[in-house]
Design an enzyme around this catalytic site. Sequence first.
Site, short mmCIF file in Angstrom:
data_model
loop_
_atom_site.label_atom_id
_atom_site.label_comp_id
_atom_site.label_asym_id
_atom_site.label_seq_id
_atom_site.Cartn_x
_atom_site.Cartn_y
_atom_site.Cartn_z
N HIS A 230 0.88 -1.21 -0.18
CA HIS A 230 0.23 0.10 0.09
C HIS A 230 1.03 1.21 -0.09
O HIS A 230 0.66 2.07 -0.53
CB HIS A 230 -0.87 0.09 1.37
CG HIS A 230 -1.80 -0.89 1.24
ND1 HIS A 230 -2.18 -2.30 1.61
CD2 HIS A 230 -3.36 -0.63 0.60
CE1 HIS A 230 -3.17 -2.76 1.42
NE2 HIS A 230 -4.06 -1.76 0.76
N ASP A 300 -3.05 -8.99 -7.34
CA ASP A 300 -3.51 -7.92 -6.37
C ASP A 300 -4.04 -6.72 -7.14
O ASP A 300 -3.89 -6.18 -8.00
CB ASP A 300 -2.25 -8.03 -5.29
CG ASP A 300 -2.94 -7.50 -4.15
OD1 ASP A 300 -4.23 -7.06 -3.70
OD2 ASP A 300 -2.14 -7.55 -3.04
#
Length: 373
Positions: A230, A300
């Site tokens: 992230h 992802d």
Amino acid sequence: MKTRIATAVLAAALLTACARDPQPASLPPAPSATSTATSTAVAEPCASVITRMSERERLAQLLVVGVDPADPDAAVRLVREQQVGGVFIGGNATALLRNNALDAVQHAARWGVSIAVDEEGGRVQRIDELDGTLPSARTMARTKTVDQVRAAGRERGAQLRARGVTVDFAPSLDVSSQPDDGPIGDRSFSSDPAVVRAYGLAFAAGLRDAGITPVFKHFPGHGHAEGDSHAGQVTTPALASLRTVDLVPYQDVAGFDGGAVMVGHLTVPGLTDGVPASLSPAAYRLLREDYHFTGPVLTDDLGAMKAITGTYRLPDAVLHALLAGADQALWSSGGNVSAVLDRLQQAVDSGELPATRVTDALGRILPAKHACG
């Protein structure tokens, strides 16, 4: 998906998705499609279904796009207008998961649409306010037998299925001894790869028993990586080390019928040549050839993690992932579908994205969601 996303955060992401997406100073070259995973022959009746699709409709099937869980009408419009292959429901709002709202989303799809959540348990849950909480993977492995975890997966899967969900981005097969609140932490069943393999496959089997497609993640292993995708680049131990620990749970995935695999944004020394695994042909070859997995593979989140967004615009990241060997590209932030499809169509027209790569992916995506009759 690494965290439980608050509704306000998701809404902000949806509003700013188009404003974000800067052109990087120097875009890395796209991988060659000739170096990706081995091709899959498309059998009837899927071949007939594919021939009835326009080129743009075929490309749309390779996308899994985040939708606002508080806005069922927007999800219906997205599927009706773009015919994406899948949608992902994140956040804490539950409007899409109540009152049969997902029936309308499914009815808007000509070839069905996979409807995914990331229901892992613990801090990553979507239906806890509706159907009660599920313990974290680490807690389940510590307090339950393998058979009991399969039963827990079956019960949760039945609850998801009753709400219209068809895919769960779980279980995590990451092997980790991180503190519970680490990037993986208690999302891992154990620091022992044998325990992760046994419990992860059991939870996946329970989901499958209930008619939910489980998605094993985050290949080739996030548990011993440094960093959080992230926030930026994430680097794992070298491939030789991953083979002895982090990749052990994947030794049995090829024999698991009815699942999929998610490839993480993990830079692997000795494998990915400095790029994230989700965009690396070598990572997909490792999964297909060394671990013999023949089912669907997706990335992802390509739209909300700086390991990708710090270098790639979303349309280019999607193209790179498909060229590398992904069957579907995921982004949770919503929006950008037309821009992504425009980029993919341009790549097909120029020969940068071979039609055979698209057909190869469709040959796995369509049967997985029973779209071929």
